[in-house]
Motif scaffolding. Structure first.
Motif, PDB file in Angstrom:
ATOM      1  N   LEU A 214      33.334  -5.604  39.209  1.00 22.29           N
ATOM      2  CA  LEU A 214      33.563  -6.029  37.836  1.00 22.29           C
ATOM      3  C   LEU A 214      35.044  -5.906  37.527  1.00 22.29           C
ATOM      4  O   LEU A 214      35.583  -4.814  37.443  1.00 22.29           O
ATOM      5  N   PHE A 215      35.705  -7.050  37.334  1.00 24.80           N
ATOM      6  CA  PHE A 215      37.140  -7.015  37.147  1.00 24.80           C
ATOM      7  C   PHE A 215      37.489  -6.672  35.707  1.00 24.80           C
ATOM      8  O   PHE A 215      36.838  -7.119  34.773  1.00 24.80           O
ATOM      9  N   PRO A 216      38.547  -5.910  35.482  1.00 24.26           N
ATOM     10  CA  PRO A 216      39.027  -5.662  34.133  1.00 24.26           C
ATOM     11  C   PRO A 216      39.800  -6.858  33.607  1.00 24.26           C
ATOM     12  O   PRO A 216      39.810  -7.929  34.206  1.00 24.26           O
ATOM     13  N   ILE A 217      40.468  -6.667  32.508  1.00 26.16           N
ATOM     14  CA  ILE A 217      41.141  -7.791  31.848  1.00 26.16           C
ATOM     15  C   ILE A 217      42.173  -8.449  32.735  1.00 26.16           C
ATOM     16  O   ILE A 217      42.534  -9.602  32.527  1.00 26.16           O
ATOM     17  N   ALA A 218      42.665  -7.767  33.742  1.00 30.02           N
ATOM     18  CA  ALA A 218      43.707  -8.352  34.593  1.00 30.02           C
ATOM     19  C   ALA A 218      43.164  -9.231  35.687  1.00 30.02           C
ATOM     20  O   ALA A 218      43.910  -9.792  36.458  1.00 30.02           O
TER      21      ALA A 218
ATOM     22  N   GLU B 235      47.216 -17.247  26.003  1.00 32.08           N
ATOM     23  CA  GLU B 235      46.671 -15.912  26.217  1.00 32.08           C
ATOM     24  C   GLU B 235      46.747 -15.495  27.680  1.00 32.08           C
ATOM     25  O   GLU B 235      46.807 -14.314  27.984  1.00 32.08           O
ATOM     26  N   VAL B 236      46.717 -16.455  28.581  1.00 32.18           N
ATOM     27  CA  VAL B 236      46.800 -16.112  30.001  1.00 32.18           C
ATOM     28  C   VAL B 236      48.128 -16.560  30.601  1.00 32.18           C
ATOM     29  O   VAL B 236      48.288 -16.609  31.802  1.00 32.18           O
ATOM     30  N   PHE B 237      49.090 -16.858  29.749  1.00 34.59           N
ATOM     31  CA  PHE B 237      50.395 -17.300  30.231  1.00 34.59           C
ATOM     32  C   PHE B 237      51.011 -16.294  31.188  1.00 34.59           C
ATOM     33  O   PHE B 237      51.584 -16.654  32.212  1.00 34.59           O
ATOM     34  N   ARG B 238      50.875 -15.008  30.883  1.00 36.94           N
ATOM     35  CA  ARG B 238      51.530 -13.993  31.720  1.00 36.94           C
ATOM     36  C   ARG B 238      51.020 -14.015  33.154  1.00 36.94           C
ATOM     37  O   ARG B 238      51.746 -13.697  34.083  1.00 36.94           O
ATOM     38  N   ALA B 239      49.759 -14.361  33.334  1.00 41.18           N
ATOM     39  CA  ALA B 239      49.190 -14.376  34.683  1.00 41.18           C
ATOM     40  C   ALA B 239      49.500 -15.669  35.419  1.00 41.18           C
ATOM     41  O   ALA B 239      49.789 -15.652  36.610  1.00 41.18           O
ATOM     42  N   TYR B 240      49.438 -16.800  34.725  1.00 42.42           N
ATOM     43  CA  TYR B 240      49.477 -18.100  35.382  1.00 42.42           C
ATOM     44  C   TYR B 240      50.760 -18.881  35.155  1.00 42.42           C
ATOM     45  O   TYR B 240      51.011 -19.865  35.847  1.00 42.42           O
TER      46      TYR B 240
ATOM     47  N   HIS C 100      49.628 -20.804  41.798  1.00 48.47           N
ATOM     48  CA  HIS C 100      50.084 -20.790  40.410  1.00 48.47           C
ATOM     49  C   HIS C 100      51.428 -20.101  40.287  1.00 48.47           C
ATOM     50  O   HIS C 100      51.868 -19.358  41.176  1.00 48.47           O
ATOM     51  N   GLY C 101      52.103 -20.349  39.196  1.00 48.30           N
ATOM     52  CA  GLY C 101      53.319 -19.625  38.867  1.00 48.30           C
ATOM     53  C   GLY C 101      52.960 -18.357  38.118  1.00 48.30           C
ATOM     54  O   GLY C 101      51.811 -17.905  38.128  1.00 48.30           O
ATOM     55  N   THR C 102      53.921 -17.781  37.481  1.00 50.51           N
ATOM     56  CA  THR C 102      53.629 -16.591  36.686  1.00 50.51           C
ATOM     57  C   THR C 102      54.605 -16.493  35.526  1.00 50.51           C
ATOM     58  O   THR C 102      55.809 -16.699  35.689  1.00 50.51           O
ATOM     59  N   GLY C 103      54.071 -16.193  34.372  1.00 49.26           N
ATOM     60  CA  GLY C 103      54.911 -16.039  33.194  1.00 49.26           C
ATOM     61  C   GLY C 103      55.374 -14.619  32.972  1.00 49.26           C
ATOM     62  O   GLY C 103      56.123 -14.347  32.035  1.00 49.26           O
ATOM     63  N   GLU C 104      54.913 -13.698  33.816  1.00 50.09           N
ATOM     64  CA  GLU C 104      55.273 -12.302  33.609  1.00 50.09           C
ATOM     65  C   GLU C 104      56.707 -12.035  34.043  1.00 50.09           C
ATOM     66  O   GLU C 104      57.245 -12.699  34.930  1.00 50.09           O
ATOM     67  N   ALA C 105      57.324 -11.047  33.425  1.00 52.28           N
ATOM     68  CA  ALA C 105      58.693 -10.675  33.773  1.00 52.28           C
ATOM     69  C   ALA C 105      58.755 -10.173  35.209  1.00 52.28           C
ATOM     70  O   ALA C 105      57.810  -9.543  35.699  1.00 52.28           O
ATOM     71  N   ILE C 106      59.888 -10.413  35.880  1.00 57.12           N
ATOM     72  CA  ILE C 106      59.982 -10.049  37.291  1.00 57.12           C
ATOM     73  C   ILE C 106      60.001  -8.545  37.494  1.00 57.12           C
ATOM     74  O   ILE C 106      59.695  -8.067  38.596  1.00 57.12           O
ATOM     75  N   ASP C 107      60.328  -7.768  36.463  1.00 53.90           N
ATOM     76  CA  ASP C 107      60.351  -6.311  36.609  1.00 53.90           C
ATOM     77  C   ASP C 107      59.118  -5.648  36.004  1.00 53.90           C
ATOM     78  O   ASP C 107      59.071  -4.431  35.833  1.00 53.90           O
ATOM     79  N   PHE C 108      58.092  -6.444  35.694  1.00 55.34           N
ATOM     80  CA  PHE C 108      56.908  -5.890  35.047  1.00 55.34           C
ATOM     81  C   PHE C 108      56.112  -5.003  35.994  1.00 55.34           C
ATOM     82  O   PHE C 108      55.673  -3.918  35.632  1.00 55.34           O
TER      83      PHE C 108
END
Length: 464
Positions: free
Chosen positions: A4-8, A303-308, A373-381
């Motif tokens: 069961l995966f969490p929100i991530a 809402e899922v920009f940070r992941a994708y 996919h790409g990723t919208g998250e910061a490179i130092d996250f």
């Protein structure tokens, strides 16, 4: 599946020297005349601004306090399962070296020998095993108790997935070969039918392959091979060290590799699991082998920009995975058959090479939802990235997907993105349709770094 995966969870994945002869012209290549199907690019992405990213990072840091990891206050129960999933995701992101995190993992991993856990409790242990692998491999001294729990799991747990994961993690930690051999034998003693258990079988095969290194078959054979005449193919060439970027190249249905501006078309991708798990576990690194490329998944919303990131995702299907319209050439539906069926999709020299069968076994295990996919998250996250000098620092790890570069400045303006390049080439090759095959393969570079386009061109020339 109980996992069961969490929100991530939306982030969800031998040796041969390449030809050393001088560069030769590659006659069978096709040129890209112009980009096609360029997706609309948002000039500004508010979730990519420095202020917004700082707020999100602070939210994660606020979770990293001792009281949140107190198993007496928050027992590992069905009621607290989702809470623990989210807390363990914070650990995944921040990769902390703190006593209270180590103690919480100590308490959770002690449950692997308990045969009476509920499915929700097992899901927490699943996450702790994944995060525990990540932390143990990053600092086996500080997280030594995690390693001891892995040994205890091998000795006492009845859960074959946890036993296999423990053995795999210990193998990656470079324990003495004699100790590793004893642990492998112990697993076979405790599980006499290990060959029928896909987690145990693939893990023990991995160990066997690493201990008796078998030469990789000729790369030229793989590059010359067409899985299905008339259908495009993309190759993703990696190093065994997945911290090093992989290189994607593509050819059309006639077997001609694509060029752009006189150069071999290529895009760098990162195929590394944030947990540093092997390919045969959920959230592990991207398996080697064959995938079916079929269609796009629209970027759902911010809402899922940070992941994708902001671009559509390329859908990849494993054998046995639901949803594929035509995995096997000229046969409708998902992959059906057995290992021999899969092997027919490979050139004869590669059919008995175990690493190229990884996608087959990963499909048997039940892994799915692989994407480019790409990723919208910061490179130092993700704090698991500790070396800003390595090329892959600008790419973010995933839970198994293939990560393409996507960078924004502090004001949320897009600076660079490689997903559109992938979308363009696939659309061009498919005449507007996204369909074909992708092959991931590890081929060490002669320089020790990322596989270069020149090395690939040399190998292509030799394959003619």
């Amino acid at each position: 599946m109980r996992n069961l995966f969490p929100i991530a969870a939306f982030m969800v994945g031998g040796f041969m020297q390449l030809c050393l002869q001088p560069m030769q012209p590659v006659s069978a290549q096709a040129s890209i005349s112009q980009p096609v199907n360029i997706p609309a690019i948002k000039p500004y992405q508010p979730k990519a601004t420095a202020a917004n990213r700082l707020t999100y990072q602070q939210d994660q840091l606020q979770n990293l306090v001792p009281e949140n990891f107190d198993v007496n206050r928050y027992p590992i129960s069905d009621r607290n399962a989702e809470r623990w999933q989210n807390i363990l995701w914070t650990v995944t992101v921040l990769s902390p070296q703190t006593d209270f995190v180590a103690q919480a993992l100590d308490n959770i991993l002690a449950l692997t020998a308990n045969p009476k856990l509920t499915d929700k409790q097992k899901s927490v242990v699943d996450s702790a095993m994944q995060v525990g692998t990540q932390l143990y491999l990053s600092n086996p001294g500080f997280y030594a108790n995690v390693g001891r729990h892995f040994v205890q799991t091998i000795e006492y747990s009845s859960d074959s997935q946890w036993v296999a994961m423990s053995l795999s993690a210990l193998a990656k930690s470079r324990i003495p070969p004699s100790n590793l051999k004893q642990l492998g034998l112990r697993v076979q003693q405790r599980f006499p039918n290990w060959r029928q258990d896909v987690f145990l079988y693939t893990t023990l095969q991995n160990l066997s392959s690493s201990q008796t290194a078998k030469a990789i078959p000729p790369l030229t054979d793989l590059l010359a091979w067409q899985i299905a005449p008339g259908q495009p193919q993309m190759y993703v060439l990696c190093q065994p060290n997945r911290e090093i970027l992989c290189l994607a190249v593509a050819k059309d249905g006639n077997g001609r590799f694509m060029e752009q501006n006189g150069q071999l078309w290529s895009v760098p991708l990162l195929l590394q699991s944030i947990h540093r798990l092997e390919w045969n576990f959920y959230r592990g690194q991207t398996p080697q082998g064959i995938y079916r490329i079929e269609g796009l998944e629209p970027q759902p919303d911010d809402e899922v920009f940070r992941a994708y990131g902001q671009f559509p995702l390329v859908k990849l299907f494993l054998p046995y995975e639901d949803g594929a319209q035509e995995f096997l050439p000229n046969r409708k539906g998902k992959f059906t058959g057995n290992l021999q069926t899969y092997q027919t999709l490979l050139p004869p020299t590669w059919r008995n090479y175990f690493p190229i069968q990884q996608s087959y076994w990963a499909g048997k295990i039940g892994r799915s939802l692989f994407r480019i996919h790409g990723t919208g998250e910061a490179i130092d996250f993700f704090r698991v990235k500790t070396n800003p000098t390595i090329d892959s620092y600008y790419w973010n790890p995933t839970l198994g997907c293939l990560s393409a570069l996507e960078l924004y400045d502090r004001n949320g303006q897009l600076q660079q993105a490689d997903v559109p390049k992938v979308l363009n080439i696939l659309s061009l090759l498919g005449k507007g349709k996204i369909a074909g095959y992708l092959i991931v393969v590890e081929v060490p570079s002669r320089t020790g770094g990322q596989i270069s386009p020149m090395e690939v061109r040399e190998a292509i020339a030799r394959s003619k």
